[in-house]
Design a protein around this motif. Structure first.
Motif, short mmCIF file in Angstrom:
data_model
loop_
_atom_site.label_atom_id
_atom_site.label_comp_id
_atom_site.label_asym_id
_atom_site.label_seq_id
_atom_site.Cartn_x
_atom_site.Cartn_y
_atom_site.Cartn_z
N UNK A 75 86.77 33.07 42.92
CA UNK A 75 86.18 31.92 42.23
C UNK A 75 84.78 31.61 42.76
N UNK A 76 84.64 31.64 44.09
CA UNK A 76 83.34 31.34 44.70
C UNK A 76 82.30 32.36 44.27
N UNK A 77 82.68 33.63 44.29
CA UNK A 77 81.75 34.69 43.87
C UNK A 77 81.34 34.48 42.41
N UNK A 78 82.33 34.25 41.54
CA UNK A 78 82.02 34.05 40.12
C UNK A 78 81.16 32.81 39.91
N UNK A 79 81.41 31.76 40.70
CA UNK A 79 80.63 30.53 40.56
C UNK A 79 79.18 30.74 40.97
N UNK A 80 78.96 31.52 42.00
CA UNK A 80 77.59 31.82 42.42
C UNK A 80 76.83 32.55 41.31
N UNK A 111 79.79 20.23 41.35
CA UNK A 111 80.29 21.57 41.01
C UNK A 111 80.85 21.67 39.59
N UNK A 112 80.26 20.91 38.68
CA UNK A 112 80.60 21.06 37.26
C UNK A 112 79.58 21.89 36.51
N UNK A 113 78.31 21.71 36.81
CA UNK A 113 77.24 22.27 35.99
C UNK A 113 77.41 23.77 35.75
N UNK A 114 77.76 24.52 36.78
CA UNK A 114 77.82 25.98 36.62
C UNK A 114 78.98 26.43 35.72
N UNK A 139 72.20 35.16 35.11
CA UNK A 139 73.39 34.32 35.11
C UNK A 139 74.54 35.01 34.40
N UNK A 140 75.75 34.85 34.96
CA UNK A 140 76.95 35.42 34.37
C UNK A 140 78.00 34.31 34.26
N UNK A 141 78.41 33.98 33.04
CA UNK A 141 79.32 32.86 32.82
C UNK A 141 80.69 33.12 33.43
N UNK A 142 81.36 32.03 33.80
CA UNK A 142 82.74 32.08 34.23
C UNK A 142 83.54 31.11 33.38
N UNK A 143 84.90 31.10 33.47
CA UNK A 143 85.69 30.17 32.67
C UNK A 143 85.28 28.73 32.93
N UNK A 144 85.30 27.91 31.87
CA UNK A 144 84.84 26.53 31.98
C UNK A 144 85.81 25.66 32.77
#
Length: 223
Positions: A179-184, A122-125, A3-8
């Motif tokens: 954004x989609x890539x980072x969210x995945x 789509x909040x959890x990630x 897993x790689x975090x993205x901005x909240x």
């Protein structure tokens, strides 16, 4: 894949507008179908909470489907809530039953044991600590409350992630592709979510893969 975090928060105005203008009807329709499969009834007088509501499409769909329910729609990004307010202004019959709240989790402003329905898409990630979401649900939901939480599913490899971006974000603005890539990369695997629910004591909820890129947590809390 780790897993790689993205901005909240999606708090850039241009980013929020691009998100709001994108076509998420397929996934949002899937979300509402998951709720319908729980046989919620007409939910007359029910109080719902939409966590991470974004531009409020799920809140609006819920209130259109259940015209005697109310919904508190919470998001931490003012830019998203501005777009939600614009959408609600076009729907006065819905707007009177929807209250927008600019809050981040955990929030001391949410009432305890209050909500009959908990929604989150789509909040959890976005959350560095996923227990923030599950503990909030434990705190604010009534016994027997309905829960539908849907989120992206972390692919097994970077190559799979790129294939999903090519399939579902083709032609989108680059900010949405990114954004989609980072969210995945930031999303969770089903077994990780099962472990989160066990740790939170939410063992009556079920975890299931509901599309090639989505996982859902659904069910009722104990009465």
């Amino acid at each position: 894949m780790k897993r790689r975090l993205e901005p909240e928060l999606m708090d850039d105005a241009a980013q929020a507008l691009a998100y709001a203008e994108a076509d998420f009807s397929e996934s949002n329709t899937l979300f509402m179908r998951l709720l319908a499969e729980l046989n919620p009834g007409d939910l007359a007088g029910a109080a719902a909470l939409d966590l991470g509501c974004g531009p409020a499409d799920i809140s609006i769909r819920f209130l259109k489907t259940h015209p005697q329910a109310r919904c508190d729609a919470l998001d931490g990004a003012p830019a998203m809530l501005d777009l939600a307010q614009t959408a609600l202004a076009r729907l006065p019959g819905v707007a009177t039953r929807c209250r927008l709240q600019c809050e981040r989790l955990p929030s001391a402003q949410l009432p305890s044991n209050h909500y009959d329905v908990i929604l989150s898409n789509s909040l959890l990630h976005h959350l560095p600590d996923p227990q923030v979401l599950w503990q909030t649900i434990q705190q604010v939901a009534k016994p027997g409350a309905l829960v539908v939480v849907m989120d992206l599913l972390r692919p097994a490899s970077a190559g799979w992630a790129e294939a999903l971006v090519a399939t579902y974000a083709d032609g989108m603005p680059e900010v949405l592709r990114s954004d989609f890539r980072n969210s995945l990369f930031a999303a969770f695997e089903p077994l990780e979510i099962v472990a989160q629910l066990t740790a939170a004591g939410l063992t009556t909820l079920e975890v299931g893969v509901v599309s090639d890129r989505h996982v859902a947590v659904t069910g009722r809390l104990p009465k």
